[in-house]
Design an enzyme around this catalytic site. Structure first.
Site, PDB file in Angstrom:
ATOM      1  CB  ALA A 261     -16.088  -4.497  -7.532  1.00 45.14           C
ATOM      2  CG  HIS A 296     -14.521  -2.399  -0.796  1.00 42.33           C
ATOM      3  ND1 HIS A 296     -13.572  -2.353   0.136  1.00 42.33           N
ATOM      4  CD2 HIS A 296     -14.043  -1.943  -2.028  1.00 42.33           C
ATOM      5  CE1 HIS A 296     -12.560  -1.902  -0.248  1.00 42.33           C
ATOM      6  NE2 HIS A 296     -12.800  -1.602  -1.715  1.00 42.33           N
ATOM      7  CD  GLU A 297     -15.530  -1.995  -5.471  1.00 42.47           C
ATOM      8  OE1 GLU A 297     -14.977  -0.959  -5.795  1.00 42.47           O
ATOM      9  OE2 GLU A 297     -14.795  -3.080  -4.946  1.00 42.47           O
ATOM     10  CG  HIS A 300     -13.732   2.638  -2.852  1.00 41.51           C
ATOM     11  ND1 HIS A 300     -12.639   3.148  -2.395  1.00 41.51           N
ATOM     12  CD2 HIS A 300     -13.393   1.474  -3.383  1.00 41.51           C
ATOM     13  CE1 HIS A 300     -11.628   2.215  -2.357  1.00 41.51           C
ATOM     14  NE2 HIS A 300     -12.406   1.186  -2.718  1.00 41.51           N
TER      15      HIS A 300
HETATM   16  N1  PHE Z   1     -10.029  -0.222  -6.317  1.00 40.93           N
HETATM   17  C1  PHE Z   1     -10.864  -1.511  -6.511  1.00 40.93           C
HETATM   18  C2  PHE Z   1     -11.437  -1.937  -5.020  1.00 40.93           C
HETATM   19  O1  PHE Z   1     -10.806  -2.199  -4.298  1.00 40.93           O
HETATM   20  C3  PHE Z   1      -9.662  -2.746  -6.926  1.00 40.93           C
HETATM   21  C4  PHE Z   1      -9.314  -2.660  -8.250  1.00 40.93           C
HETATM   22  C5  PHE Z   1      -8.006  -2.358  -8.349  1.00 40.93           C
HETATM   23  C6  PHE Z   1      -9.964  -3.077  -9.385  1.00 40.93           C
HETATM   24  C7  PHE Z   1      -7.293  -2.271  -9.773  1.00 40.93           C
HETATM   25  C8  PHE Z   1      -9.358  -3.162 -10.570  1.00 40.93           C
HETATM   26  C9  PHE Z   1      -7.891  -2.827 -10.888  1.00 40.93           C
HETATM   27  O2  PHE Z   1     -12.593  -1.708  -4.838  1.00 40.93           O
HETATM   28 ZN    ZN Z   2     -11.335  -0.840  -2.645  1.00 39.76          ZN
END
Ligand code: PHE
Ligand code: ZN
Length: 856
Positions: A261, A296-297, A300
């Site tokens: 994701a 998690h998302e 962020h």
């Molecule tokens: N940043 C995303 C995550 O860890 C992972 C991700 C990286 C998704 C690159 C797509 C492309 O939650």
């Molecule tokens: Zn992440």
């Protein structure tokens, strides 16, 4: 091998410089069409005061057809090259100016799933790490942050982008994101979607509209994801004091997605398998992963979005911290003990494996060729472990203070690991210079322990060994927090958990005033990501399995015992010891223990884990012998428990309608582990019955797995396929289960035959992983002496690479363990890697991976 002129060029941390310009506002206008999407970008730019004046403006851009380019409204002549566009300083006014470009792109032709692409008729984007450059000309780097205004025009009912909706009409919508963000957090979605919605009020009273957008027909499988989102939002307020900061939060589920994701600001985009769930279609593990990834998302939003990374070398700044936060969340929602054990299992299976092979790299690397190759277990999982150690060293209060300071000081910034460490130093007064080695040095430390006992004093002597890794032959001593407790011979705890801080290569710690020689419980809670090496007798391990008050070490004692016995069975072909059987049986039958814990205690070490363990102790692992020994071990356990299995299986039935909660899931996990043993005795009779009667996917998959393990899965497989052929996420399980559980000599052939199944839509990353990835995860099947497994995986990686290099390269790590094995296998893998490397037009992603795996 590859000469320097053709070798892809590495990006170096040491070369970092701020961007030449700053951007105060971005306006984008999309006119969407599958083959000819037009993107207009209006950038308000000015020279960056941190850099010299009069610099050229260099913008990234790949695969873009430039239609027009204007500076302050005047057309300029500019010719892009393969990686971007340079506007020479001579063409630019002094001071602030506006750059307007228009480009054309073809989302339908985008198979890499990076940039703007299409998934089942829906437009969507993926910009992390460097996908925005495939959408428009832009400084595609995380330290360039700006507010975005986006206008979308398309013949689609739902048009989404980041931030708040400011206007919409027939065929258009406009979105404003007031929070300055880097381009990698940009997102756009357009399609025929329906929302599962819910309201949320933040602690300070902001009303937020929550929506989970899915394809029509899927809306009844969003409730658990929504519930997880609401709990995540509340938790971040309560535990970290972090509130959501927009009026709307959208999640979109897409079927074609390279990763799990993506945390785009206000518009998370998810692999549909981590959103959609119902009792009938998702297992308990699926529900658990959905909860964790939604969290998690969402987390962020603060650790990643409000505070982002200065450059991609700092990736662990957002990923390690956000994984650590989602682990805390899951622990709070479910069970800390179970979560810790599961996380350590995963850490060892993926990160230790990586750290001990040719792809080993630091949590903060200082060079990369292709950043997409660095979304690794080391950045994520070891990155989270390093934060866990920091927290252990500074304590709960110190951690809370440091995090508050981090949010205060760096909100709105693109930060570095130095900033992160400084916050802990300033909040707690500690000097963390030596601790920083955890960020800069790769490799799993090995911690050797021996002990002394005299006159009531018990002394633990530790020696740490920091093995060489590629490019890092010599390392300094690490700061290792070692949580220790001491038990009396009668099983009482005489010294509660104490954190010893090891800072030297060799160090001793004494405990005085003891009346009897204690039994030590070392590295409680897995307090540091190290390999602990200590001569422990089987009886001492059995004692700890029975008496340790630390749940992780209680489990670890059983695990250590099982591994030791399994290792012996592999090397001398013998039978499991009665000690182990009795100790394990006591745990399994102990009703006072959490069923989830008992299920984990019953789980035998995986084949790959055993290969890793044997290799570390100086053996050349033989995949077939490991496979056979592990089966004998399970059979022996089944026979020892034969009188109790049917009753256990019946008692553990969870009455009433299915609920994915942790307690019910724990009972089902134990019940399925029991069924697996039972199937070895009854040839799959009970499993077959459950397979026909199950009303939830956990038991349906559990029964099918048991049947496949004993070679009696054909009827159940056929039923499963007939029932689920129109559900992609469920059919992934159908492919993966049979390949993952196929007998070693048949796995490659079965995989090959399934690649001709009409359902093998290999351009879909989930499906590709469920077939090719399942073969590489079948240890004895992949490493079969015929070499057929190696060849088939390499063939398919080469087939996928031109279309989707990111997923192909990531999956090539199947080969990272090749140096563990015998000369024949080594030779075969080497030949496959060389064949890959010699393939014309190989992607930069795959080239880097194959080169690293071949380099000594
Ligand atoms: N940043 C995303 C995550 O860890 C992972 C991700 C990286 C998704 C690159 C797509 C492309 O939650
Ligand atoms: Zn992440």
């Amino acid at each position: 091998m590859t000469d320097a002129s053709t070798a892809p060029k590495a990006v170096l941390l040491a070369d970092y410089q701020p961007f030449s310009h700053v951007i105060s506002q971005v306006d984008l206008a999309f006119h969407l069409s599958p083959r000819a999407t037009r993107v207009k970008a209006r950038l308000a730019l000015s020279p960056n005061p941190q850099r010299a004046s009069g610099l050229d403006l260099r913008l990234d851009g790949e695969g873009l057809t430039l239609i027009s380019c204007m500076v302050n409204g005047v057309a300029v002549h500019a010719t892009p090259d393969a990686s971007g566009l340079t506007l020479p300083a001579a063409l630019l006014p002094d001071g602030a100016f506006v750059l307007e470009t228009e480009v054309e792109i073809a989302p339908e032709a985008n198979t890499a799933l990076e940039g703007l692409y299409m998934s089942k008729g829906m437009y969507c984007t993926q910009c992390e790490a460097e996908g925005f450059r495939k959408i428009t000309f832009y400084p595609d780097r995380p330290d360039v942050m700006a507010p975005f205004r986006v206008r979308i025009e398309a013949e689609a009912p739902v048009l989404l982008s980041n931030g708040n909706l400011v206007g919409k009409g027939e065929g258009w919508a406009e979105w404003h994101d007031p929070w300055p963000k880097p381009a990698y957090l940009f997102a756009l979605v357009a399609g025929d979607l329906v929302a599962h919605s819910a309201p949320f009020k933040t602690a300070s009273g902001r009303d937020v509209a929550l929506n989970i957008w899915v394809r029509p027909g899927d809306e009844d499988r969003c409730a658990y994801a929504m519930d997880s989102l609401i709990r995540s939002m509340r938790w971040d307020e309560q535990v970290y004091g972090r509130e959501y900061d927009l009026d709307i939060f959208n999640i979109v589920a897409v079927d074609d997605f390279n990763m799990g994701a993506m945390e785009n600001k206000g518009l998370n985009i998810f692999n549909s398998k981590y959103v959609l769930a119902s009792a009938k279609t998702a297992t308990d593990d699926d529900f658990g992963r959905i909860e964790a990834i939604i969290a998690h998302e969402y987390f962020h939003n603060w650790t990643g979005n409000r505070i982002t990374c200065r450059d991609w070398f700092q990736l662990c700044l957002k990923e390690g911290l956000t994984v650590f936060r989602d682990q805390q969340f899951t622990g709070d929602m479910r069970s800390h003990a179970v979560k810790r054990i599961e996380d350590v299992l995963m850490l060892r299976a993926r990160q230790f494996r990586e750290d001990q092979g040719p792809l080993a790299h630091a949590v903060r690397p200082d060079a990369y060729v292709e950043i997409n190759n660095f979304y690794t277990a080391t950045i994520y999982e070891k990155g989270a472990e390093v934060i866990g150690m920091l927290k252990r060293l500074v304590g709960e209060a110190g951690y809370a203070k440091a995090l508050d300071l981090y949010f205060d000081r760096h909100d709105g910034q693109a930060a570095t690991i130095e900033d992160w460490i400084a916050v802990f130093e300033d909040a707690t007064g500690r000097d963390l210079a030596q601790f920083k080695r955890w960020y800069s040095e790769a490799g799993t430390p090995r911690l050797h322990v021996h002990e002394d006992w005299a006159d009531g004093t018990y002394t633990l002597h530790f020696t740490q060994e920091n093995p060489a890794t590629p490019g890092q032959p010599v390392k300094g001593a690490k700061v290792i927090p070692i949580a220790v407790g001491l038990l009396n011979p009668n099983g009482d705890e005489v010294v509660e958990t104490t954190v010893l801080e090891m800072t030297e290569g060799r160090q001793s710690f004494a405990f005085t005033g003891l009346s009897a020689r204690p039994v030590p419980s070392i590295l409680r809670g897995f307090s540091a990501p190290v390999v602990l090496e200590r001569n422990v007798s089987a009886s001492e391990r059995a004692f700890l399995l029975a008496h340790d008050t630390d749940p992780f070490n209680k489990w670890e004692a059983g695990r250590g015992l099982a591994k030791e016995i399994l290792a012996q069975m592999v090397t001398d072909g013998g039978k499991p010891s009665a000690d182990w059987l009795e100790a394990l049986v006591r745990v399994v039958m102990d009703d006072r223990l959490d069923p989830a814990f008992r299920a984990l205690a019953l789980r035998l070490p995986s084949d790959d884990d055993m290969a890793q363990t044997l290799f570390l102790s100086g053996y050349v692992p033989d995949p077939d012998r490991i496979y056979a020994a592990r089966r004998r071990m399970g059979d022996a356990l089944a026979h020892r428990l034969s009188a109790d299995l049917p009753r256990l299986f019946n008692d553990l039935d969870v009455p009433g309608p299915y609920s994915p909660d942790a307690v019910a899931a724990g009972r089902r996990a134990l019940r399925m582990a029991v069924l697996d043993l039972l199937s070895r005795l009854d040839g799959g009779k009970a499993a077959e019955a459950l397979s026909q009667s199950a009303d939830n996917m956990t038991e349906e998959v559990g029964a099918l797995s048991c049947l496949l393990s004993v070679g009696a899965g054909d009827a159940a497989l056929a039923r499963f396929k007939a029932r689920w052929s129109d559900n992609g996420n469920v059919m992934d399980k159908w492919f993966a289960l049979q390949i993952g559980l196929a007998p070693p000599a048949k796995a490659a052939a079965l995989t090959e035959s399934l690649t001709s199944d009409p359902g093998f839509a290999w351009r879909n990353p989930n499906r590709f992983r469920s077939v090719i990835g399942a073969l590489s995860a079948n240890h004895a099947g992949f490493h079969n002496a015929s070499g057929a497994g190696y060849r088939l995986v390499a063939d398919w990686l080469l087939k996928l690479d031109p279309l989707n290099p990111q997923t192909a390269a990531r999956m090539s790590s199947a080969f990272e363990t090749w140096r563990r094995y015998d000369a024949d296998r080594k030779g075969m893998v080497q030949a496959e890697l060389q064949r890959i490397l010699a393939t014309p037009n190989l992607s930069r992603d795959m080239t880097e991976m194959a080169q690293r795996m071949l380099t000594d």
